[in-house]
Write a protein that holds these residues in place. Sequence first.
Motif, mmCIF file in Angstrom:
data_model
loop_
_atom_site.group_PDB
_atom_site.id
_atom_site.type_symbol
_atom_site.label_atom_id
_atom_site.label_comp_id
_atom_site.label_asym_id
_atom_site.label_seq_id
_atom_site.Cartn_x
_atom_site.Cartn_y
_atom_site.Cartn_z
ATOM 1 N N SER A 1 20.309 11.596 2.981
ATOM 2 C CA SER A 1 20.819 11.323 1.637
ATOM 3 C C SER A 1 22.138 10.574 1.811
ATOM 4 C CB SER A 1 21.055 12.665 0.929
ATOM 5 O OG SER A 1 22.068 12.544 -0.036
ATOM 6 N N THR A 2 22.326 9.498 1.051
ATOM 7 C CA THR A 2 23.597 8.749 1.167
ATOM 8 C C THR A 2 24.757 9.634 0.725
ATOM 9 O OG1 THR A 2 23.213 7.780 -1.007
ATOM 10 C CG2 THR A 2 22.598 6.444 0.903
ATOM 11 N N GLN B 1 15.723 7.114 1.845
ATOM 12 C CA GLN B 1 16.268 8.467 2.068
ATOM 13 C C GLN B 1 15.088 9.414 2.252
ATOM 14 O OE1 GLN B 1 20.148 8.900 -0.645
ATOM 15 N NE2 GLN B 1 18.337 8.729 -1.883
ATOM 16 N N ARG C 1 18.504 13.380 -3.095
ATOM 17 C CA ARG C 1 18.772 14.532 -3.949
ATOM 18 C C ARG C 1 19.053 14.111 -5.385
ATOM 19 N NH1 ARG C 1 23.435 16.732 -0.222
ATOM 20 N NH2 ARG C 1 23.916 17.889 -2.075
ATOM 21 N N ARG D 1 19.924 15.791 -9.547
ATOM 22 C CA ARG D 1 20.697 16.880 -10.148
ATOM 23 C C ARG D 1 19.865 18.148 -10.137
ATOM 24 N NH1 ARG D 1 21.316 16.082 -15.661
ATOM 25 N NH2 ARG D 1 22.915 17.681 -15.779
ATOM 26 N N LYS E 1 13.373 6.865 -17.519
ATOM 27 C CA LYS E 1 14.521 6.901 -16.596
ATOM 28 C C LYS E 1 14.438 5.786 -15.556
ATOM 29 C CE LYS E 1 17.073 10.203 -13.806
ATOM 30 N NZ LYS E 1 17.517 11.585 -13.771
HETATM 31 C C1 BTN Z 1 19.482 12.592 -10.950
HETATM 32 O O1 BTN Z 1 19.275 11.917 -11.956
HETATM 33 O O2 BTN Z 1 18.910 13.667 -10.776
HETATM 34 C C2 BTN Z 1 20.460 12.071 -9.927
HETATM 35 C C3 BTN Z 1 19.792 11.198 -8.903
HETATM 36 C C4 BTN Z 1 20.771 10.613 -7.896
HETATM 37 C C5 BTN Z 1 20.072 9.871 -6.797
HETATM 38 C C6 BTN Z 1 21.032 9.180 -5.878
HETATM 39 S S1 BTN Z 1 20.246 8.099 -4.740
HETATM 40 C C7 BTN Z 1 21.736 7.913 -3.861
HETATM 41 C C8 BTN Z 1 22.380 9.268 -3.809
HETATM 42 N N1 BTN Z 1 21.870 10.028 -2.695
HETATM 43 C C9 BTN Z 1 21.186 11.088 -3.088
HETATM 44 O O3 BTN Z 1 20.633 11.906 -2.314
HETATM 45 N N2 BTN Z 1 21.167 11.167 -4.419
HETATM 46 C C10 BTN Z 1 21.903 10.077 -5.016
#
Ligand code: BTN
Length: 329
Positions: free
Chosen positions: A94-95, A118, A122, A124, A189
């Motif tokens: 994950s970044t 990734q 991840r 929310r 989305k």
């Molecule tokens: C959401 O709407 O649930 C949030 C999503 C966020 C995704 C981004 S992709 C780059 C960064 N790295 C992750 O693991 N998650 C965020």
Amino acid sequence: MPTTKERVLSELMAQQGAWVSGEQFSSQLGISRSAIWKHINALKNDGHEIQSAPKKGYRLQRTADRMLPEAIAATLTTQRIGRNILTCLEQTDSTNVEAKALAAQGAPEGTVVVAESQNQGRGRRGRTWFSPAGRNIYTSIVLRPILSPAQAPQITLMTGVAVAKTLVRFASLEAKIKWPNDILIHGKKIAGILTEVSTDMDMVDHVVVGIGINVNISAQEMPKDIQQTATSVRMATGMHHCRVALLCALLDQFERSYNRLKSSGFPAIMAQWRRMSDIIGQPVYVDVMDKRYQGVVATVDDDGVLILKDASGGTHRIFSGDVTRLRKE
Ligand code: BTN
């Protein structure tokens, strides 16, 4: 400092498809023609389409749609965001995890991590974020704002404005924000934001802002469970888009919005946020932990708090939760 390979690519891009001679290159960059040739070959290996011809030199026909540091550096227009450390990874968990590790080691504000894919993207509330290679944008930005932990959600709402504005400007999309931070196109989305805050005593030490934008992915490539609710820039516009150009537009807009937050304060951001919101005045339900509130969204106030009026005239101030609209557009 850009590398020589980055400078070669920059120069080719600046010519917008016109020929650049070997002499021109070597006098501008202060290196030999054979070194230029070596860098051109390396750029071709990265997937850039570069034509070479005797007496004419080189010309860029198409940049590779890959998140390569030199392509990003050559397109970037920011002052600080992405200027210090820009880590471009082929694959990562994950970044956000990468950016948090860099921040914990003292990485400066503006540090950016970008990945092609990734394997533990991840979202929310413990959700996963679908992150296949070569299609979308996955990026995380390190900030060191002077805020109390209670003020940290300002960064999330500010990022929502930056992402929505980027999509409006870059692809003429009617991007809307669903509180707190989903970016939607006609109710579907297209982008998500995951902010992770690290505190030191009673102040924020750093914030990692993770942004995922669905760019060129098609509905068929998405997992079944999101095919009806998600979209991408390509699906919404009918066109393929250069991810590097979109990333650079995003970082530019992000920097502008962050500067605005610092110079004009959070109410100025919230005024923009409300103009781009798709929930004000709408009947919704909001899930907060194991409780569900139903009513009409009166507003999202200058502190980013959602104000919900229920059917019996009660007012609820909601600090975080998941909103679902009851009436579809
Ligand atoms: C959401 O709407 O649930 C949030 C999503 C966020 C995704 C981004 S992709 C780059 C960064 N790295 C992750 O693991 N998650 C965020």
